[in-house]
Write a protein that holds these residues in place. Structure first.
Motif, short mmCIF file in Angstrom:
data_model
loop_
_atom_site.label_atom_id
_atom_site.label_comp_id
_atom_site.label_asym_id
_atom_site.label_seq_id
_atom_site.Cartn_x
_atom_site.Cartn_y
_atom_site.Cartn_z
N THR A 43 0.82 -1.20 -0.01
CA THR A 43 0.03 0.03 -0.10
C THR A 43 0.79 1.27 0.14
OG1 THR A 43 -1.51 -1.06 1.28
CG2 THR A 43 -1.70 1.17 1.02
N LYS A 44 1.95 1.12 1.04
CA LYS A 44 2.78 2.17 0.97
C LYS A 44 3.50 2.60 -0.45
CE LYS A 44 6.84 2.25 2.45
NZ LYS A 44 8.11 2.01 3.77
N ASP A 45 4.02 1.46 -1.12
CA ASP A 45 4.58 1.75 -2.36
C ASP A 45 3.70 2.11 -3.60
OD1 ASP A 45 6.83 0.64 -1.18
OD2 ASP A 45 6.64 -1.30 -2.15
N LYS A 46 2.38 1.78 -3.44
CA LYS A 46 1.32 2.28 -4.30
C LYS A 46 1.06 3.62 -4.18
CE LYS A 46 0.38 -1.77 -6.49
NZ LYS A 46 0.78 -1.83 -8.06
N VAL A 47 0.83 4.22 -2.97
CA VAL A 47 0.59 5.65 -2.68
C VAL A 47 1.86 6.37 -2.99
CG1 VAL A 47 0.62 7.13 -0.89
CG2 VAL A 47 -0.78 5.05 -0.68
N ASN A 52 4.65 10.20 -6.12
CA ASN A 52 5.92 10.50 -6.69
C ASN A 52 6.49 9.60 -7.55
OD1 ASN A 52 8.53 11.64 -7.08
ND2 ASN A 52 9.54 10.95 -5.22
N PRO A 53 6.25 9.62 -8.97
CA PRO A 53 6.41 8.31 -9.67
C PRO A 53 7.91 8.05 -9.63
CG PRO A 53 5.03 10.29 -10.78
CD PRO A 53 5.22 10.70 -9.32
N LYS A 54 8.27 6.77 -10.04
CA LYS A 54 9.64 6.37 -9.67
C LYS A 54 10.11 6.31 -11.45
CE LYS A 54 8.82 3.73 -6.01
NZ LYS A 54 8.93 2.49 -5.28
#
Length: 77
Positions: A43-47, A52-54
């Motif tokens: 979830t943290k990664d999706k948010v 902030n797109p990588k």
């Protein structure tokens, strides 16, 4: 749909899914804790990706880190 609303719905959905999974799955508390931790990280990664797109280099570095971690776990077994 606003980003905040979308993230709220995603978070609530994941929490509900985790709760249902924990109720259905019979296992040790450690396994349930690991599943909760994994869901939290996802979830943290999706948010983070929405806010902030990588770039491609950062994504590649993360894949390398994941591969190293999986290899360490496999060697330890």
């Amino acid at each position: 749909m606003s980003t905040l609303k979308m993230l709220s719905i995603l978070s609530i959905s994941l929490l509900i899914a985790t709760g249902l999974f924990a109720c259905e799955k019979k296992g040790s508390a450690e396994k349930v804790g690991e599943k909760i931790d994994k869901t939290y990280e996802q979830t943290k990664d999706k948010v983070q990706d929405v806010v902030n797109p990588k770039g491609p280099m950062e994504k590649t570095g993360e894949k390398i880190d994941e591969t190293v971690d999986k290899t360490k776990e496999a060697v330890q077994k």
